[in-house]
Motif scaffolding. Structure first.
Motif, PDB file in Angstrom:
ATOM      1  N   SER A  18      91.968  14.591  68.273  1.00  0.00           N
ATOM      2  CA  SER A  18      92.400  15.951  68.826  1.00  0.00           C
ATOM      3  C   SER A  18      91.806  17.161  67.739  1.00  0.00           C
ATOM      4  O   SER A  18      91.204  18.372  68.339  1.00  0.00           O
ATOM      5  N   VAL A  21      87.905  17.241  68.569  1.00  0.00           N
ATOM      6  CA  VAL A  21      87.541  17.806  69.765  1.00  0.00           C
ATOM      7  C   VAL A  21      87.882  19.126  70.045  1.00  0.00           C
ATOM      8  O   VAL A  21      86.910  19.984  70.218  1.00  0.00           O
ATOM      9  N   SER A  22      88.912  19.798  69.207  1.00  0.00           N
ATOM     10  CA  SER A  22      89.090  21.273  69.170  1.00  0.00           C
ATOM     11  C   SER A  22      88.045  21.816  68.213  1.00  0.00           C
ATOM     12  O   SER A  22      87.646  22.803  68.811  1.00  0.00           O
ATOM     13  N   ARG A  25      84.914  21.780  70.878  1.00  0.00           N
ATOM     14  CA  ARG A  25      85.036  22.803  72.246  1.00  0.00           C
ATOM     15  C   ARG A  25      84.172  23.791  72.249  1.00  0.00           C
ATOM     16  O   ARG A  25      83.614  24.102  73.279  1.00  0.00           O
ATOM     17  N   ALA A  28      80.547  23.042  73.215  1.00  0.00           N
ATOM     18  CA  ALA A  28      80.812  22.290  74.283  1.00  0.00           C
ATOM     19  C   ALA A  28      80.853  23.917  75.461  1.00  0.00           C
ATOM     20  O   ALA A  28      79.913  23.655  76.494  1.00  0.00           O
ATOM     21  N   ASP A  29      81.639  24.660  75.290  1.00  0.00           N
ATOM     22  CA  ASP A  29      81.918  25.776  76.020  1.00  0.00           C
ATOM     23  C   ASP A  29      80.536  26.407  76.299  1.00  0.00           C
ATOM     24  O   ASP A  29      80.019  26.944  77.524  1.00  0.00           O
ATOM     25  N   LEU A  35      84.245  19.256  77.878  1.00  0.00           N
ATOM     26  CA  LEU A  35      84.774  18.089  76.813  1.00  0.00           C
ATOM     27  C   LEU A  35      86.149  17.923  77.227  1.00  0.00           C
ATOM     28  O   LEU A  35      86.967  18.411  76.958  1.00  0.00           O
ATOM     29  N   ASP A  37      89.811  15.929  77.180  1.00  0.00           N
ATOM     30  CA  ASP A  37      90.727  15.345  76.338  1.00  0.00           C
ATOM     31  C   ASP A  37      90.934  14.041  76.728  1.00  0.00           C
ATOM     32  O   ASP A  37      91.016  13.752  78.012  1.00  0.00           O
ATOM     33  N   SER A  73      79.320  16.276  80.910  1.00  0.00           N
ATOM     34  CA  SER A  73      80.680  16.014  80.236  1.00  0.00           C
ATOM     35  C   SER A  73      80.522  15.118  79.268  1.00  0.00           C
ATOM     36  O   SER A  73      79.676  14.214  79.104  1.00  0.00           O
TER      37      SER A  73
END
Length: 186
Positions: A18, A21-22, A25, A28-29, A35, A37, A73
């Motif tokens: 978590s 990924v945070s 992100r 990725a944006d 991305l 979850d 993705s």
């Protein structure tokens, strides 16, 4: 020199995934990459160095975003493996890696021609270091890839059972219970 300082402990994989990924992100944006979850959170604990596991995941997620295609993705999944091990996979929908180039990924400072042609920044140290860290924690880091379809980088680490009240009380002297001692035994 050349040694890695590790602090192995039970690590909640879901928390580390978590956090990683945070942190990735926004990148990725910025690149228009979805991305995702994890569809099934990784509820297991592995025996690992928390910071080093996070470092590996950040490297794999960052690479999955940087080397992806427009509108691509990235997803993270976990699966139980034989022998009490957990597989953590980072899968991208990028261009994939040619079979003859796979082993070069783990050579320090080695950059694949496709990376250089696309202008992706990097030193060529992330994957060699990540592989070494995974191995130092009793695990592995491997890749499967298909040109035109993407790549999956898999970390495999030993699962550790969460401490129970009974095991914690018997293994931690600070939590020892008082019980009548038997003659001849401390």
């Amino acid at each position: 020199a050349g040694r890695l300082a590790l602090s192995p402990e039970p690590v909640a994989v879901a928390d580390v995934v978590s956090e990683a990924v945070s942190l990735i992100r926004p990148l990725a944006d910025q690149h228009g990459i979805l991305l995702a979850d994890p569809t099934q959170p990784c509820h297991e604990q592995v025996l690992a160095d928390r910071q080093r596991l996070k470092q590996i995941l950040l490297n794999l997620l960052s690479n999955a975003v940087k080397y992806n295609r427009d509108g691509g993705s990235v997803r993270v999944t976990c699966e139980h493996l034989p022998g009490g091990r957990l597989g953590i996979e980072v899968t991208d929908s990028g261009p994939g890696i040619a079979p003859e180039s796979i082993q070069r990924l783990y050579v320090p400072f080695e950059r694949l021609e496709a990376d250089l042609a696309r202008g992706v920044e990097g030193t060529g140290l992330g994957l060699p270091l990540s592989k070494r860290l995974a191995e130092a924690m009793g695990g592995t880091l491997e890749v499967t890839s298909a040109v035109g379809q993407g790549s999956t980088f898999s970390i495999e680490l030993p699962i550790t059972a969460p401490a129970t009240a009974t095991s914690a009380s018997t293994s931690d002297p600070r939590r020892s219970r008082t019980s009548p001692s038997r003659p001849g035994r401390p």
